[in-house]
Design a protein around this motif. Structure first.
Motif, mmCIF file in Angstrom:
data_model
loop_
_atom_site.group_PDB
_atom_site.id
_atom_site.type_symbol
_atom_site.label_atom_id
_atom_site.label_comp_id
_atom_site.label_asym_id
_atom_site.label_seq_id
_atom_site.Cartn_x
_atom_site.Cartn_y
_atom_site.Cartn_z
ATOM 1 N N VAL A 99 0.693 -1.376 -0.050
ATOM 2 C CA VAL A 99 -0.415 0.092 0.456
ATOM 3 C C VAL A 99 0.815 1.175 0.338
ATOM 4 N N VAL A 101 0.890 5.210 0.465
ATOM 5 C CA VAL A 101 -0.412 6.272 1.489
ATOM 6 C C VAL A 101 1.068 7.801 0.847
ATOM 7 N N ILE A 113 -5.306 1.818 8.559
ATOM 8 C CA ILE A 113 -4.619 0.969 8.023
ATOM 9 C C ILE A 113 -4.115 -0.192 8.958
ATOM 10 N N LEU A 146 -2.173 -0.765 -4.088
ATOM 11 C CA LEU A 146 -3.562 -0.553 -3.564
ATOM 12 C C LEU A 146 -2.953 0.940 -3.149
ATOM 13 N N VAL A 148 -3.453 4.796 -1.341
ATOM 14 C CA VAL A 148 -4.614 6.186 -0.333
ATOM 15 C C VAL A 148 -3.928 6.990 -1.181
ATOM 16 N N SER A 161 -11.288 2.815 -8.201
ATOM 17 C CA SER A 161 -11.390 3.426 -6.702
ATOM 18 C C SER A 161 -13.177 3.754 -5.844
ATOM 19 N N LEU A 164 -13.129 6.837 1.013
ATOM 20 C CA LEU A 164 -13.533 6.312 2.070
ATOM 21 C C LEU A 164 -13.019 7.326 2.986
ATOM 22 N N ALA A 278 -9.524 5.011 -1.967
ATOM 23 C CA ALA A 278 -8.269 4.571 -2.690
ATOM 24 C C ALA A 278 -8.770 4.550 -4.092
ATOM 25 N N TRP A 280 -7.441 1.257 -7.448
ATOM 26 C CA TRP A 280 -6.135 -0.081 -7.673
ATOM 27 C C TRP A 280 -6.410 -0.028 -8.985
ATOM 28 N N ALA A 293 -10.232 -1.673 1.560
ATOM 29 C CA ALA A 293 -10.899 -0.700 0.827
ATOM 30 C C ALA A 293 -12.978 -0.775 1.224
ATOM 31 N N TRP A 296 -13.296 0.245 5.724
ATOM 32 C CA TRP A 296 -12.868 1.124 6.040
ATOM 33 C C TRP A 296 -14.269 2.609 7.114
#
Length: 299
Positions: A99, A101, A113, A146, A148, A161, A164, A278, A280, A293, A296
């Motif tokens: 991930v 961020v 997370i 992924l 964020v 997407s 979140l 999020a 991906w 995802a 959240w």
């Protein structure tokens, strides 16, 4: 009367509502601009109302468009949640989830997370902090699964997407700035001044959206000083504003008044919020990606 709407029409509407610019919305959706305009006209015909006021200089939501926006956003989000639920039934989580961020996101994102990692201990989380542009490059380069980051679907290859969270964005000025006495900041007043922003190459889509959302004008119509940042962009922008280089913006949770005694934050009127999403790719999608995802606020 029962009416069925094509999800693509709602997605097209949301893109134009977010960008207030048909060219950027078409680029975001990876479609031709005439096709996007046709989709919007089809949706307006189905609804029997005009959703946008369009002229050669600007695009704005009508009253009907503003009323339609929350429900359209929720309908698209609900469709994504339904897809996630269906895919989780048959998918198997990998041992590792990578991930990235964004550096400017609030601390609560990392806390969420970490909480997910504690609950889903069978998934090994590897988290890196990067500028959003670098994180998206890593996603397309199969270096992370992924991202964020801040909302607005990035320019370039399409992504999947899920929204979140969101964060209020505040105007920031030095205490000796002529506009610092305002109880609330209008877009017009903010757009008249020198605007300090992070370098556009760090995240072009977020840069463009913030310029329009905060100042009510296209980036090329504003006096923007871009500042290079080796750490997070917010810190660099605040340092520049503190030196008197111009006004800037900041996520509410990222501002520390004690660290910046010469700066004053002012809320926008109407309020300005920025989504946290999020993102991906179809190739990186897995049960672990979908689980993070979709967790959240519920982990």
């Amino acid at each position: 009367m029962s009416v069925t709407y094509d999800l693509r029409l709602l997605t097209s509407f949301l893109a134009v509502a977010d960008e207030l610019h048909f060219g950027r919305a078409a680029e975001r959706l990876q479609v031709a601009q005439p096709a996007l305009s046709q989709q919007l006209r089809r949706l307006e015909t189905q609804l029997g109302v005009q959703l946008f006021d369009r002229d050669a200089r600007k695009v704005e939501l009508t009253g009907a468009g503003k009323a339609f926006l929350p429900g359209a956003r929720e309908a698209v989000a609900a469709a994504h949640r339904a897809a996630l639920a269906a895919q989780r039934v048959t998918d198997t989580a990998p041992a590792v989830l990578r991930v990235a961020v964004d550096l400017d996101l609030p601390e609560r994102v990392l806390q969420q997370i970490r909480l997910f990692s504690q609950i889903r201990s069978e998934i090994e989380l590897k988290v890196v902090r990067q500028h959003q542009g670098d994180a998206l490059d890593a996603l397309h380069g199969d270096q992370v699964d992924l991202v964020v980051g801040w909302g607005r679907m990035p320019y370039g290859p399409p992504l999947r997407s899920l929204t979140l969270d969101s964060e209020e964005i505040l105007a920031v000025l030095r205490d000796d700035h002529p506009e610092a006495v305002r109880p609330a900041m209008t877009r017009d007043a903010f757009g008249r001044g020198q605007f300090v922003m992070f370098e556009r190459e760090q995240s072009a889509d977020v840069f463009d959206w913030l310029a329009v959302a905060a100042a009510g004008r296209q980036p090329e119509q504003l006096r923007i000083q871009q500042v290079r940042s080796l750490d997070d962009g917010a810190s660099a922008m605040l340092r520049s504003a503190g030196r008197g280089c111009g006004q800037t913006i900041v996520a509410a949770s990222r501002f520390d008044a004690a660290a910046h005694p010469r700066l004053r934050t002012i809320p926008f009127d109407p309020p300005l919020r920025h989504e946290i999403v999020a993102m991906w790719t179809a190739e990186s999608e897995s049960a672990a990606v979908l689980a993070l995802a979709d967790s959240w606020g519920r982990a």
